[in-house]
Motif scaffolding. Sequence first.
Motif, short mmCIF file in Angstrom:
data_model
loop_
_atom_site.label_atom_id
_atom_site.label_comp_id
_atom_site.label_asym_id
_atom_site.label_seq_id
_atom_site.Cartn_x
_atom_site.Cartn_y
_atom_site.Cartn_z
N ARG A 149 0.87 -1.28 -0.22
CA ARG A 149 0.02 -0.05 -0.18
C ARG A 149 0.79 1.11 -0.22
O ARG A 149 0.39 2.31 -0.63
CB ARG A 149 -0.88 0.00 1.14
N PHE A 195 2.18 1.75 -3.56
CA PHE A 195 1.25 2.21 -4.53
C PHE A 195 0.70 3.71 -4.34
O PHE A 195 0.32 4.56 -5.10
CB PHE A 195 0.13 1.30 -4.63
N HIS A 208 -1.21 4.25 -9.69
CA HIS A 208 -1.64 3.18 -9.41
C HIS A 208 -2.88 2.79 -8.80
O HIS A 208 -3.39 1.93 -7.92
CB HIS A 208 -0.45 2.93 -8.13
N SER A 262 -5.50 1.56 -10.18
CA SER A 262 -6.14 0.12 -9.94
C SER A 262 -5.53 -0.90 -8.88
O SER A 262 -6.36 -1.64 -8.47
CB SER A 262 -5.88 -0.43 -11.45
N PHE A 263 -4.57 -0.60 -8.50
CA PHE A 263 -3.97 -1.45 -7.40
C PHE A 263 -4.42 -1.12 -6.31
O PHE A 263 -4.80 -2.01 -5.32
CB PHE A 263 -2.27 -1.42 -7.24
N MET A 317 -8.14 -2.46 -5.38
CA MET A 317 -8.13 -3.83 -5.08
C MET A 317 -8.51 -4.03 -3.64
O MET A 317 -8.24 -2.97 -3.02
CB MET A 317 -6.74 -4.54 -5.20
N LEU A 338 -5.25 -7.77 -2.79
CA LEU A 338 -3.78 -7.42 -2.74
C LEU A 338 -3.00 -8.16 -2.05
O LEU A 338 -1.91 -8.60 -2.43
CB LEU A 338 -3.89 -5.76 -2.31
N GLU A 367 5.10 -3.37 -9.56
CA GLU A 367 3.96 -3.07 -10.51
C GLU A 367 3.88 -3.91 -11.67
O GLU A 367 2.86 -4.44 -11.93
CB GLU A 367 4.31 -1.60 -10.97
N LEU A 393 2.84 -7.72 -10.37
CA LEU A 393 1.23 -7.62 -10.01
C LEU A 393 0.53 -7.37 -11.03
O LEU A 393 -0.77 -7.26 -10.82
CB LEU A 393 1.10 -7.05 -8.52
N ASP A 394 0.82 -7.03 -11.97
CA ASP A 394 -0.27 -6.69 -13.27
C ASP A 394 -1.16 -7.63 -13.42
O ASP A 394 -2.35 -6.90 -13.49
CB ASP A 394 0.69 -6.54 -14.59
N ARG A 400 -4.50 -6.98 -11.04
CA ARG A 400 -5.44 -5.81 -11.19
C ARG A 400 -6.91 -5.96 -11.66
O ARG A 400 -6.90 -6.74 -12.47
CB ARG A 400 -4.83 -4.77 -12.15
N TRP A 457 -7.63 -5.48 -15.32
CA TRP A 457 -6.57 -6.25 -16.26
C TRP A 457 -7.17 -6.88 -17.41
O TRP A 457 -8.47 -7.61 -17.31
CB TRP A 457 -5.96 -7.31 -15.47
#
Length: 168
Positions: A13, A16, A23, A25-26, A29, A34, A52, A55-56, A59, A62
């Motif tokens: 966190r 991001f 970030h 979209s991350f 989550m 996450l 990033e 962890l794509d 998302r 995605w």
Amino acid sequence: GQLRPADLLQWGRDYFNKDPKRHSSFLAMGEQRLLSALQTEQARMYSADHLEVLLDWARPDWIGNYEGDSLVWRDSTPEATVDYLQALHVLLSGIDESGFEESSLSDTILSWIKEKGWKNGDVLWPMRVALTDRPQSPGPFEVAAALGKETTVARIEQATKSISDRIS
């Protein structure tokens, strides 16, 4: 070393939140998703800047591109891969959300593959690529557990449509 779950989640966190617009979209989550994604990729992380990219696949926004025959395992064919993915979609759709955890998915899917007389790679490779669009990623059971049933089933469906459209 491995961070405790609460520390790993805070670390992710914090990273991001340094650029919340980029970030978003991350940050959108849910906490559990996450954390699951971070735990799944923790052994492969070598810097926060790499986070990033790793962890794509986790998302919520995605979308896989599935270039060429990326979904097809070695000596398999696109047509057979469609059959494997369609059957996998049916199997996964019938699994209760509570059974969507790594060891349970592994036991269920591996015994189902054996029962069908199929090869593990013919099913597990397209499953992995359908979920991550990457040839190197965490295993398909880890990813499916981290994503949850709804997202996993949707991505299998998306990949099946992608390869079906290409061969028709």
